[in-house]
Design a protein around this motif. Structure first.
Motif, PDB file in Angstrom:
ATOM      1  N   GLU A 121       0.832  -1.197   0.000  1.00  0.00           N
ATOM      2  CA  GLU A 121       0.000   0.000   0.000  1.00  0.00           C
ATOM      3  C   GLU A 121       0.870   1.252   0.000  1.00  0.00           C
ATOM      4  O   GLU A 121       1.929   1.287   0.629  1.00  0.00           O
ATOM      5  N   GLY A 122       0.398   2.254  -0.701  1.00  0.00           N
ATOM      6  CA  GLY A 122       1.062   3.550  -0.681  1.00  0.00           C
ATOM      7  C   GLY A 122       2.330   3.606  -1.504  1.00  0.00           C
ATOM      8  O   GLY A 122       2.637   2.715  -2.306  1.00  0.00           O
ATOM      9  N   LEU A 123       3.076   4.679  -1.282  1.00  0.00           N
ATOM     10  CA  LEU A 123       4.321   4.935  -2.001  1.00  0.00           C
ATOM     11  C   LEU A 123       5.502   4.827  -1.047  1.00  0.00           C
ATOM     12  O   LEU A 123       5.364   5.043   0.153  1.00  0.00           O
ATOM     13  N   TYR A 124       6.662   4.518  -1.606  1.00  0.00           N
ATOM     14  CA  TYR A 124       7.871   4.529  -0.795  1.00  0.00           C
ATOM     15  C   TYR A 124       8.163   5.954  -0.326  1.00  0.00           C
ATOM     16  O   TYR A 124       7.913   6.919  -1.064  1.00  0.00           O
ATOM     17  N   PRO A 125       8.702   6.116   0.879  1.00  0.00           N
ATOM     18  CA  PRO A 125       9.195   7.435   1.264  1.00  0.00           C
ATOM     19  C   PRO A 125      10.209   7.918   0.233  1.00  0.00           C
ATOM     20  O   PRO A 125      10.898   7.110  -0.412  1.00  0.00           O
ATOM     21  N   VAL A 126      10.301   9.215   0.069  1.00  0.00           N
ATOM     22  CA  VAL A 126      11.143   9.788  -0.986  1.00  0.00           C
ATOM     23  C   VAL A 126      12.576   9.265  -0.932  1.00  0.00           C
ATOM     24  O   VAL A 126      13.135   8.839  -1.950  1.00  0.00           O
ATOM     25  N   GLU A 127      13.195   9.290   0.243  1.00  0.00           N
ATOM     26  CA  GLU A 127      14.595   8.907   0.334  1.00  0.00           C
ATOM     27  C   GLU A 127      14.807   7.424   0.039  1.00  0.00           C
ATOM     28  O   GLU A 127      15.811   7.037  -0.548  1.00  0.00           O
ATOM     29  N   ARG A 128      13.835   6.600   0.430  1.00  0.00           N
ATOM     30  CA  ARG A 128      13.995   5.173   0.142  1.00  0.00           C
ATOM     31  C   ARG A 128      13.919   4.917  -1.357  1.00  0.00           C
ATOM     32  O   ARG A 128      14.686   4.132  -1.906  1.00  0.00           O
ATOM     33  N   GLN A 129      12.999   5.581  -2.042  1.00  0.00           N
ATOM     34  CA  GLN A 129      12.925   5.422  -3.492  1.00  0.00           C
ATOM     35  C   GLN A 129      14.172   5.990  -4.156  1.00  0.00           C
ATOM     36  O   GLN A 129      14.690   5.409  -5.120  1.00  0.00           O
ATOM     37  N   ALA A 130      14.658   7.101  -3.638  1.00  0.00           N
ATOM     38  CA  ALA A 130      15.890   7.683  -4.182  1.00  0.00           C
ATOM     39  C   ALA A 130      17.057   6.710  -4.022  1.00  0.00           C
ATOM     40  O   ALA A 130      17.911   6.605  -4.911  1.00  0.00           O
ATOM     41  N   ALA A 131      17.091   5.978  -2.920  1.00  0.00           N
ATOM     42  CA  ALA A 131      18.166   5.008  -2.701  1.00  0.00           C
ATOM     43  C   ALA A 131      18.098   3.880  -3.728  1.00  0.00           C
ATOM     44  O   ALA A 131      19.134   3.385  -4.198  1.00  0.00           O
ATOM     45  N   ARG A 132      16.896   3.476  -4.093  1.00  0.00           N
ATOM     46  CA  ARG A 132      16.734   2.439  -5.106  1.00  0.00           C
ATOM     47  C   ARG A 132      17.230   2.933  -6.464  1.00  0.00           C
ATOM     48  O   ARG A 132      17.934   2.217  -7.201  1.00  0.00           O
ATOM     49  N   ILE A 133      16.885   4.177  -6.794  1.00  0.00           N
ATOM     50  CA  ILE A 133      17.349   4.761  -8.054  1.00  0.00           C
ATOM     51  C   ILE A 133      18.871   4.906  -8.042  1.00  0.00           C
ATOM     52  O   ILE A 133      19.543   4.621  -9.040  1.00  0.00           O
TER      53      ILE A 133
END
Length: 256
Positions: A121-133
């Motif tokens: 559910e929902g979206l990843y927190p910004v920093e966690r998604q940034a870490a994946r990128i």
């Protein structure tokens, strides 16, 4: 062209105000058809690839089958190919990077990666998604490939009330900036169709903005004037083709 040259070409086709148009494909046959129609590059749609194999979207299609599908396309088509990779089949940065590496191995030069939590559910927190990128960028840089990471936010797709989209724009811009800093190459905002809001995001983004065509969206020329750098058609081509197939089949069977 080798893979690096294809990646460079693909990146150069993303120009604000002069967007690349991607009519999304799902297998080698549709890749050939779209290439023959004059496409400069190709991109799969995850919904379409899954549906073509009898599965729903949301990483229900196994990754080995997806990788083999990508290989079947790059084996017969010389155009640059970007893959709609949903959540990269891993919540963790290194797992995501390793999975993207499998696509690089079979010739892909770019991906879409979304910030929604697939099967959650929902979206990843910004920093966690940034870490994946950031991890994916590190993997690609290590191979010397200017891999195109189209960083997608699902803010607008998740909100079906279009009247509420204006209230999401500031968060979208924040996410776009974070994804750019992490190594993103493009910023994908599917679900957004309001011209004024699209223009606002294009003006604020350092990355070329990708808009997906859907009912109510501005036409290609209008999107170009708004500053869009990439236009894609998502599952539309698949749905259109399947509807035509059903109509043709129904016409035949109605005569029996």
């Amino acid at each position: 062209m080798n893979q690096t040259e294809k990646a460079e070409l693909f990146g150069s086709l993303h120009r604000k105000g002069n967007p690349i148009v991607l009519y999304n494909i799902w297998d080698a046959g549709t890749a050939k058809a779209v290439a023959d129609a004059g496409a400069k590059a190709l991109a799969t749609g995850s919904w379409s690839v899954a549906a073509a194999h009898g599965f729903a979207d949301g990483e229900k299609l196994s990754m080995p089958v997806l990788v083999e599908t990508v290989k079947s396309i790059t084996d017969v088509i010389e155009l640059p190919l970007s893959v709609d990779f949903e959540g990269a089949y891993s919540a963790e940065p290194q797992g995501a990077a390793a999975n993207v590496a499998r696509l690089v191995d079979v010739g892909a030069i770019g991906i879409n990666i979304e910030d929604r939590i697939v099967s959650g559910e929902g979206l990843y927190p910004v920093e966690r998604q940034a870490a994946r990128i950031r991890a994916i960028r590190g993997m690609a840089d290590g191979r010397g490939i200017p891999f195109f990471i189209n960083a997608r936010t699902d803010l607008f797709l998740a909100e079906s009330d279009l009247a509420k989209h204006a209230g999401l724009v500031d968060e979208a811009i924040e996410r776009g900036r974070a994804y750019a800093a992490a190594g993103g190459s493009g910023f994908f905002v599917p679900g957004l169709i309001d011209p004024a809001l699209i223009e606002k995001i294009c003006a604020a983004s350092s990355l070329p903005v990708n808009v997906m065509m859907r009912a109510g969206a501005p036409d290609v020329k209008t999107l170009a004037k708004l500053g869009v750098g990439r236009i894609s058609y998502g599952p539309g081509p698949y749905r259109s083709m399947m509807e035509k197939l059903k109509q043709d089949a129904a016409a035949i069977y109605s005569l029996l």
